[in-house]
Scaffold this motif. Structure first.
Motif, PDB file in Angstrom:
ATOM      1  N   ARG A 184       0.827  -1.208   0.000  1.00 17.94           N
ATOM      2  CA  ARG A 184       0.000   0.000   0.000  1.00 17.94           C
ATOM      3  C   ARG A 184       0.864   1.262   0.000  1.00 17.94           C
ATOM      4  N   GLU A 185       1.890   1.265   0.833  1.00 16.86           N
ATOM      5  CA  GLU A 185       2.736   2.464   0.921  1.00 16.86           C
ATOM      6  C   GLU A 185       3.491   2.705  -0.382  1.00 16.86           C
ATOM      7  N   LEU A 186       3.984   1.615  -0.955  1.00 13.56           N
ATOM      8  CA  LEU A 186       4.684   1.743  -2.238  1.00 13.56           C
ATOM      9  C   LEU A 186       3.739   2.293  -3.304  1.00 13.56           C
ATOM     10  N   SER A 187       2.518   1.782  -3.320  1.00  9.91           N
ATOM     11  CA  SER A 187       1.560   2.231  -4.330  1.00  9.91           C
ATOM     12  C   SER A 187       1.218   3.707  -4.128  1.00  9.91           C
ATOM     13  N   GLU A 188       1.129   4.131  -2.860  1.00 14.09           N
ATOM     14  CA  GLU A 188       0.820   5.548  -2.608  1.00 14.09           C
ATOM     15  C   GLU A 188       1.948   6.449  -3.116  1.00 14.09           C
ATOM     16  N   THR A 189       3.172   6.028  -2.858  1.00 14.18           N
ATOM     17  CA  THR A 189       4.332   6.793  -3.341  1.00 14.18           C
ATOM     18  C   THR A 189       4.324   6.900  -4.870  1.00 14.18           C
ATOM     19  N   LEU A 190       4.123   5.755  -5.524  1.00 16.42           N
ATOM     20  CA  LEU A 190       4.207   5.743  -6.987  1.00 16.42           C
ATOM     21  C   LEU A 190       3.030   6.485  -7.625  1.00 16.42           C
ATOM     22  N   ARG A 191       1.862   6.399  -6.976  1.00 10.12           N
ATOM     23  CA  ARG A 191       0.703   7.130  -7.492  1.00 10.12           C
ATOM     24  C   ARG A 191       0.943   8.641  -7.463  1.00 10.12           C
ATOM     25  N   ARG A 192       1.590   9.097  -6.409  1.00 11.08           N
ATOM     26  CA  ARG A 192       1.905  10.528  -6.318  1.00 11.08           C
ATOM     27  C   ARG A 192       2.880  10.953  -7.412  1.00 11.08           C
ATOM     28  N   GLU A 193       3.800  10.057  -7.762  1.00  2.31           N
ATOM     29  CA  GLU A 193       4.803  10.397  -8.776  1.00  2.31           C
ATOM     30  C   GLU A 193       4.260  10.275 -10.198  1.00  2.31           C
ATOM     31  N   TYR A 194       3.402   9.296 -10.408  1.00  2.00           N
ATOM     32  CA  TYR A 194       2.895   9.037 -11.761  1.00  2.00           C
ATOM     33  C   TYR A 194       1.402   9.331 -11.807  1.00  2.00           C
ATOM     34  N   THR A 195       1.074  10.597 -11.674  1.00  2.00           N
ATOM     35  CA  THR A 195      -0.337  10.968 -11.594  1.00  2.00           C
ATOM     36  C   THR A 195      -1.068  10.732 -12.917  1.00  2.00           C
ATOM     37  N   ASN A 196      -0.316  10.579 -14.000  1.00  2.00           N
ATOM     38  CA  ASN A 196      -0.979  10.349 -15.289  1.00  2.00           C
ATOM     39  C   ASN A 196      -1.282   8.869 -15.536  1.00  2.00           C
ATOM     40  N   LEU A 197      -0.818   7.992 -14.637  1.00  2.18           N
ATOM     41  CA  LEU A 197      -1.119   6.565 -14.790  1.00  2.18           C
ATOM     42  C   LEU A 197      -2.237   6.158 -13.827  1.00  2.18           C
ATOM     43  N   PRO A 198      -3.181   5.314 -14.314  1.00  3.08           N
ATOM     44  CA  PRO A 198      -4.322   4.916 -13.462  1.00  3.08           C
ATOM     45  C   PRO A 198      -3.973   3.771 -12.512  1.00  3.08           C
ATOM     46  N   LEU A 199      -3.052   4.015 -11.591  1.00  2.61           N
ATOM     47  CA  LEU A 199      -2.543   2.935 -10.728  1.00  2.61           C
ATOM     48  C   LEU A 199      -3.407   2.764  -9.471  1.00  2.61           C
ATOM     49  N   THR A 200      -4.701   2.495  -9.659  1.00  2.00           N
ATOM     50  CA  THR A 200      -5.619   2.521  -8.521  1.00  2.00           C
ATOM     51  C   THR A 200      -5.831   1.162  -7.843  1.00  2.00           C
ATOM     52  N   GLU A 201      -5.551   0.084  -8.580  1.00  3.80           N
ATOM     53  CA  GLU A 201      -5.885  -1.243  -8.038  1.00  3.80           C
ATOM     54  C   GLU A 201      -4.811  -1.764  -7.091  1.00  3.80           C
ATOM     55  N   LEU A 202      -5.265  -2.322  -5.981  1.00  2.00           N
ATOM     56  CA  LEU A 202      -4.369  -3.005  -5.042  1.00  2.00           C
ATOM     57  C   LEU A 202      -4.902  -4.421  -4.868  1.00  2.00           C
ATOM     58  N   SER A 203      -4.320  -5.371  -5.597  1.00  2.03           N
ATOM     59  CA  SER A 203      -4.784  -6.748  -5.543  1.00  2.03           C
ATOM     60  C   SER A 203      -4.022  -7.492  -4.459  1.00  2.03           C
ATOM     61  N   MET A 204      -4.660  -7.659  -3.319  1.00  2.00           N
ATOM     62  CA  MET A 204      -4.009  -8.403  -2.231  1.00  2.00           C
ATOM     63  C   MET A 204      -5.049  -9.047  -1.333  1.00  2.00           C
ATOM     64  N   GLY A 205      -4.688 -10.219  -0.807  1.00  2.00           N
ATOM     65  CA  GLY A 205      -5.591 -10.980   0.041  1.00  2.00           C
ATOM     66  C   GLY A 205      -6.082 -12.238  -0.653  1.00  2.00           C
ATOM     67  N   MET A 206      -5.970 -13.376   0.061  1.00  2.36           N
ATOM     68  CA  MET A 206      -6.434 -14.659  -0.441  1.00  2.36           C
ATOM     69  C   MET A 206      -7.355 -15.277   0.616  1.00  2.36           C
ATOM     70  N   SER A 207      -7.699 -16.565   0.470  1.00  2.00           N
ATOM     71  CA  SER A 207      -8.669 -17.174   1.398  1.00  2.00           C
ATOM     72  C   SER A 207      -8.324 -16.939   2.867  1.00  2.00           C
ATOM     73  N   GLY A 208      -7.047 -17.080   3.211  1.00  2.00           N
ATOM     74  CA  GLY A 208      -6.657 -17.041   4.614  1.00  2.00           C
ATOM     75  C   GLY A 208      -6.417 -15.655   5.172  1.00  2.00           C
ATOM     76  N   ASP A 209      -6.313 -14.651   4.288  1.00  2.00           N
ATOM     77  CA  ASP A 209      -5.887 -13.341   4.798  1.00  2.00           C
ATOM     78  C   ASP A 209      -6.613 -12.144   4.163  1.00  2.00           C
ATOM     79  N   PHE A 210      -7.741 -12.404   3.488  1.00  2.00           N
ATOM     80  CA  PHE A 210      -8.357 -11.291   2.751  1.00  2.00           C
ATOM     81  C   PHE A 210      -8.910 -10.193   3.663  1.00  2.00           C
ATOM     82  N   GLU A 211      -9.310 -10.588   4.892  1.00  2.00           N
ATOM     83  CA  GLU A 211      -9.847  -9.547   5.783  1.00  2.00           C
ATOM     84  C   GLU A 211      -8.741  -8.575   6.237  1.00  2.00           C
ATOM     85  N   ILE A 212      -7.563  -9.130   6.505  1.00  2.00           N
ATOM     86  CA  ILE A 212      -6.420  -8.272   6.852  1.00  2.00           C
ATOM     87  C   ILE A 212      -6.083  -7.371   5.657  1.00  2.00           C
TER      88      ILE A 212
END
Ligand SMILES: *Cc1c(COP(=O)(O)O)cnc(C)c1O
Length: 235
Positions: A184-212
């Motif tokens: 998440r932190e990496l994505s926030e940093t890169l989103r601030r730098e590359y405002t012209n790219l639609p880097l909105t998706e954060l795909s994370m979490g599987m059966s055992g950890d999706f709530e976290i």
């Protein structure tokens, strides 16, 4: 429990996790990971209202999904497993997104094959965030090199949509959470730098950890076992 009941159960847990973490309701998408499960299982999930699926292996997905997509164009399948360059040609004929982009060479091959088909494809950058996980960009420098190339317009057939990660295989919730926070932190940093790219998706979490993962900002969870049951790897 049926696939339909499992889906309802997980959707309920997703909405609870959204509420708990102050996220907007409906802000987290559910992907059903159907690897090692037959087309009939995908159809059962589709009949229960599930349109987004994930697969690891191109060969398996290419046998299962094209007929399903032909019959039901609402179905989308994303590739989420490590991808060899020689499998890209086939993958881009049916996948709507490749979530497991982990190197510049792979971007080049995806661009080449999509250009031939005159189609665009979505991609996510997969990032290595946990000690024990094995896939994804190993360093921020390599990741930045790829994003820079995309930002310069070198891949006109590729739409970069965000980031993906796999938490380490461990029961230690702290380590799992740490891996999601890193992404998440990496994505926030890169989103601030590359405002012209639609880097909105954060795909994370599987059966055992999706709530976290949802608590830490996931926008897309990839759930297999909790929907379809255990996988039979002997097949
Ligand atoms: C298999 C797989 C999943 C789903 O795992 P479950 O634990 O069965 O939910 C999610 N993401 C990736 C990248 C996978 O390979």
């Amino acid at each position: 429990m049926s696939i339909k009941e499992n889906l309802e159960n997980i959707k309920y847990k997703i909405s609870q996790a959204e509420k708990k973490s102050g996220r907007k309701e409906g802000s987290v998408k559910l992907m059903a990971v159907s690897k090692f499960h037959p087309a009939e299982a995908v159809v059962e999930a589709f009949d229960a209202g599930q349109f987004l699926f994930g697969e690891n292996r191109v060969q398996e997905a290419s046998e299962k999904f094209p007929p399903l997509i032909e019959a039901h164009p609402e179905i989308n399948v994303h590739m989420i497993g490590q991808l060899q360059s020689n499998k890209v040609k086939k993958a881009v004929t049916f996948a709507s997104c490749i979530q497991s982009v982990d190197r510049l060479d792979l971007l080049k091959e995806i661009e080449k094959q999509c250009a031939k088909l005159d189609r665009t494809i979505k991609i996510l950058f997969e990032v290595h965030t946990g000690e024990e996980s094995k896939s994804g960009y190993e360093s921020e420098a390599l990741l930045r090199e790829s994003i820079e190339a995309v930002a310069k317009g070198e891949f006109p057939h590729i739409i970069p949509c965000g980031f993906m990660t796999m938490a380490p295989f461990t029961d230690d919730e702290k380590l799992i959470r740490k891996s999601f926070i890193t992404l998440r932190e990496l994505s926030e940093t890169l989103r601030r730098e590359y405002t012209n790219l639609p880097l909105t998706e954060l795909s994370m979490g599987m059966s055992g950890d999706f709530e976290i993962a949802i608590e830490e900002g996931s926008t897309l969870v990839r759930v297999g076992t909790a929907i379809f049951g255990e996988r039979d790897y002997s097949k």
